[in-house]
Design a protein around this motif. Sequence first.
Motif, PDB file in Angstrom:
ATOM      1  N   LEU A  31       0.848  -1.190   0.000  1.00  0.00           N
ATOM      2  CA  LEU A  31       0.000   0.000   0.000  1.00  0.00           C
ATOM      3  C   LEU A  31       0.881   1.237   0.000  1.00  0.00           C
ATOM      4  N   ASP A  32       0.667   2.095  -0.977  1.00  0.00           N
ATOM      5  CA  ASP A  32       1.365   3.370  -1.067  1.00  0.00           C
ATOM      6  C   ASP A  32       0.454   4.428  -0.460  1.00  0.00           C
ATOM      7  N   ILE A  33       0.849   4.945   0.696  1.00  0.00           N
ATOM      8  CA  ILE A  33       0.013   5.908   1.420  1.00  0.00           C
ATOM      9  C   ILE A  33       0.905   7.044   1.915  1.00  0.00           C
ATOM     10  N   ALA A  34       0.750   8.211   1.338  1.00  0.00           N
ATOM     11  CA  ALA A  34       1.587   9.358   1.689  1.00  0.00           C
ATOM     12  C   ALA A  34       1.130   9.932   3.032  1.00  0.00           C
ATOM     13  N   LEU A  35       2.006   9.909   4.024  1.00  0.00           N
ATOM     14  CA  LEU A  35       1.671  10.398   5.363  1.00  0.00           C
ATOM     15  C   LEU A  35       2.162  11.823   5.595  1.00  0.00           C
ATOM     16  N   GLN A  36       3.234  12.208   4.968  1.00  0.00           N
ATOM     17  CA  GLN A  36       3.826  13.554   4.985  1.00  0.00           C
ATOM     18  C   GLN A  36       4.491  13.929   6.313  1.00  0.00           C
ATOM     19  N   HIS A  37       3.826  13.668   7.457  1.00  0.00           N
ATOM     20  CA  HIS A  37       4.434  14.049   8.731  1.00  0.00           C
ATOM     21  C   HIS A  37       3.729  13.325   9.864  1.00  0.00           C
ATOM     22  N   ILE A  38       4.225  13.513  11.091  1.00  0.00           N
ATOM     23  CA  ILE A  38       3.601  12.904  12.275  1.00  0.00           C
ATOM     24  C   ILE A  38       3.313  13.942  13.364  1.00  0.00           C
ATOM     25  N   SER A  39       3.959  15.097  13.286  1.00  0.00           N
ATOM     26  CA  SER A  39       3.726  16.148  14.279  1.00  0.00           C
ATOM     27  C   SER A  39       2.334  16.755  14.102  1.00  0.00           C
ATOM     28  N   ASP A  40       1.586  16.846  15.190  1.00  0.00           N
ATOM     29  CA  ASP A  40       0.248  17.434  15.117  1.00  0.00           C
ATOM     30  C   ASP A  40       0.293  18.865  14.589  1.00  0.00           C
ATOM     31  N   ASN A  41       1.292  19.616  15.027  1.00  0.00           N
ATOM     32  CA  ASN A  41       1.415  21.003  14.598  1.00  0.00           C
ATOM     33  C   ASN A  41       1.633  21.088  13.087  1.00  0.00           C
ATOM     34  N   VAL A  42       2.551  20.280  12.576  1.00  0.00           N
ATOM     35  CA  VAL A  42       2.845  20.326  11.146  1.00  0.00           C
ATOM     36  C   VAL A  42       1.676  19.770  10.333  1.00  0.00           C
ATOM     37  N   LEU A  43       1.078  18.669  10.794  1.00  0.00           N
ATOM     38  CA  LEU A  43      -0.071  18.101  10.085  1.00  0.00           C
ATOM     39  C   LEU A  43      -1.214  19.096   9.997  1.00  0.00           C
ATOM     40  N   SER A  44      -1.411  19.869  11.073  1.00  0.00           N
ATOM     41  CA  SER A  44      -2.461  20.896  11.057  1.00  0.00           C
ATOM     42  C   SER A  44      -2.127  21.986  10.046  1.00  0.00           C
ATOM     43  N   ASN A  45      -0.885  22.438  10.037  1.00  0.00           N
ATOM     44  CA  ASN A  45      -0.474  23.456   9.069  1.00  0.00           C
ATOM     45  C   ASN A  45      -0.604  22.946   7.636  1.00  0.00           C
ATOM     46  N   MET A  46      -0.363  21.658   7.456  1.00  0.00           N
ATOM     47  CA  MET A  46      -0.475  21.051   6.128  1.00  0.00           C
ATOM     48  C   MET A  46      -1.928  20.824   5.704  1.00  0.00           C
ATOM     49  N   ARG A  47      -2.849  20.958   6.631  1.00  0.00           N
ATOM     50  CA  ARG A  47      -4.275  20.705   6.385  1.00  0.00           C
ATOM     51  C   ARG A  47      -4.508  19.256   5.949  1.00  0.00           C
ATOM     52  N   ARG A  48      -3.943  18.340   6.742  1.00  0.00           N
ATOM     53  CA  ARG A  48      -4.043  16.924   6.415  1.00  0.00           C
ATOM     54  C   ARG A  48      -5.254  16.261   7.080  1.00  0.00           C
ATOM     55  N   HIS A  49      -5.912  16.943   7.999  1.00  0.00           N
ATOM     56  CA  HIS A  49      -7.161  16.456   8.611  1.00  0.00           C
ATOM     57  C   HIS A  49      -6.960  15.124   9.339  1.00  0.00           C
ATOM     58  N   ILE A  50      -5.803  14.978   9.974  1.00  0.00           N
ATOM     59  CA  ILE A  50      -5.509  13.785  10.752  1.00  0.00           C
ATOM     60  C   ILE A  50      -4.448  14.153  11.782  1.00  0.00           C
ATOM     61  N   THR A  51      -4.447  13.457  12.912  1.00  0.00           N
ATOM     62  CA  THR A  51      -3.452  13.714  13.953  1.00  0.00           C
ATOM     63  C   THR A  51      -2.390  12.624  13.934  1.00  0.00           C
ATOM     64  N   GLY A  52      -1.323  12.855  14.690  1.00  0.00           N
ATOM     65  CA  GLY A  52      -0.288  11.843  14.804  1.00  0.00           C
ATOM     66  C   GLY A  52      -0.803  10.562  15.435  1.00  0.00           C
ATOM     67  N   GLU A  53      -1.634  10.703  16.457  1.00  0.00           N
ATOM     68  CA  GLU A  53      -2.192   9.525  17.117  1.00  0.00           C
ATOM     69  C   GLU A  53      -3.089   8.742  16.163  1.00  0.00           C
ATOM     70  N   GLN A  54      -3.916   9.437  15.409  1.00  0.00           N
ATOM     71  CA  GLN A  54      -4.774   8.758  14.434  1.00  0.00           C
ATOM     72  C   GLN A  54      -3.950   8.064  13.351  1.00  0.00           C
ATOM     73  N   THR A  55      -2.848   8.686  12.969  1.00  0.00           N
ATOM     74  CA  THR A  55      -1.956   8.076  11.972  1.00  0.00           C
ATOM     75  C   THR A  55      -1.388   6.767  12.495  1.00  0.00           C
ATOM     76  N   ARG A  56      -0.904   6.764  13.718  1.00  0.00           N
ATOM     77  CA  ARG A  56      -0.346   5.545  14.303  1.00  0.00           C
ATOM     78  C   ARG A  56      -1.411   4.453  14.422  1.00  0.00           C
ATOM     79  N   HIS A  57      -2.612   4.836  14.810  1.00  0.00           N
ATOM     80  CA  HIS A  57      -3.696   3.858  14.922  1.00  0.00           C
ATOM     81  C   HIS A  57      -4.018   3.256  13.564  1.00  0.00           C
TER      82      HIS A  57
END
Length: 432
Positions: free
Chosen positions: A250-276
Amino acid sequence: MSLRKINVISLGCSKNLVDSERLIKMLNDVGFEVEHDADIDSGCDVVVVNTCGFIGDAKEESINIILQCVQLKEAGVLDQIYVMGCLSERYRKELPMEIPQVDGWFGKTDWVGIVRHLAHRHPATAVYDRVITTPRHHAYLKISEGCNRFCSFCAIPLITGRYRSRPKEEILAEVTMLVERGVKEFNVIAQDLTNYGTDLYGRQTIAELIDAIAKTPGVEWIRLHYAYPSDFPMDLLDVMASNQNVCRYLDIALQHISDNVLSNMRRHITGEQTRHLLDEIRSRVPGIHIRTTLMVGFPGEGDSEFQELLDFVREQRFERMGAFAYCEEEDTFGAKHFTDNITQEEKQHRLDLLMAAQESISYELQQQKVGQILRVIIDREEADYYIGRSQYDSPEVDPEVLITKSVKLTVGDMYDVRITKALPFELLAIPV
């Protein structure tokens, strides 16, 4: 002068390649002789450049190719130049003024427009028909256009527009046609694979589509590219687990794990949700190989945020990973609302650290395959080895398997091989 020989140059991603393949088929159907990715001075009368406009380097490559064509036209080597693709779509007003020597500028998917301009008639080509430019045993299968995500760093939605799924019936007709032509391996691609069906059917139907493709006679491998982590359709994992011809990949672009950076990126997901999500994927599809893409240097990534990303890579031990440094794209949310204040030197330093960590992880994971028996498809024959790939390896971007020539193997067929040695980005094997 009657122009009969055309060179179609395809730049950028595999989605662009599919567009070029459709254009080539249409040009063939109206009587043109077409070459693909030939040298620009190869003797063709016309060059069509299918451009990429995703990031700075890709745009620069596209412009350089166009300018090389212009020089050849001015020298009398080429008669006409046409430009299509993402760069042309994005800068339709500016580019004709900057490079007036180009004979025509067309949008990303205006294949019919190019053909009608050159042949003065409409091609009678099925909407899904195309010429395969890859080795005949594998092909890319594009299931949608556009994107609705509007991540703050990405210009793709500005270029391609809103998400547009292809009808399921049309995709399955294309799969059947390609199987009849010898294709065994389908690399399913989209800017956002997981959003498939939402515009046509009012819900995510990617699982149903992949299940239907898997049940098509002759389809031996299906590999999934460019899933989006937010709102991931969990029923897709059940389809992957229950169909042996859906690769554990599975090719799934995550881009980052930091909540702050993910929010700035407008990825609509948190680090915890990513790990889950990653835990669910690995739990429900045992043995899966995850390919991801990460970004360094996005605004808001300080030393602590980057360290969090580096720790995340070491923790997750991705089987496949790529990374790139943030490059500000005009008109995106990020360009309008954030200051790109991390130096290029610091971005490169972080990128080097991240990729060094991944190289070590990749080598360790490759070593674990020594002694295993893997099913591979043979892509080509070289002087000392047959070159193959396992279900865990997408063409051109992932490791290859080098197989000793102890017995005769056929390009395009599948064989079981035993892994004898691992290198960071290659495996050595013998036929079983």
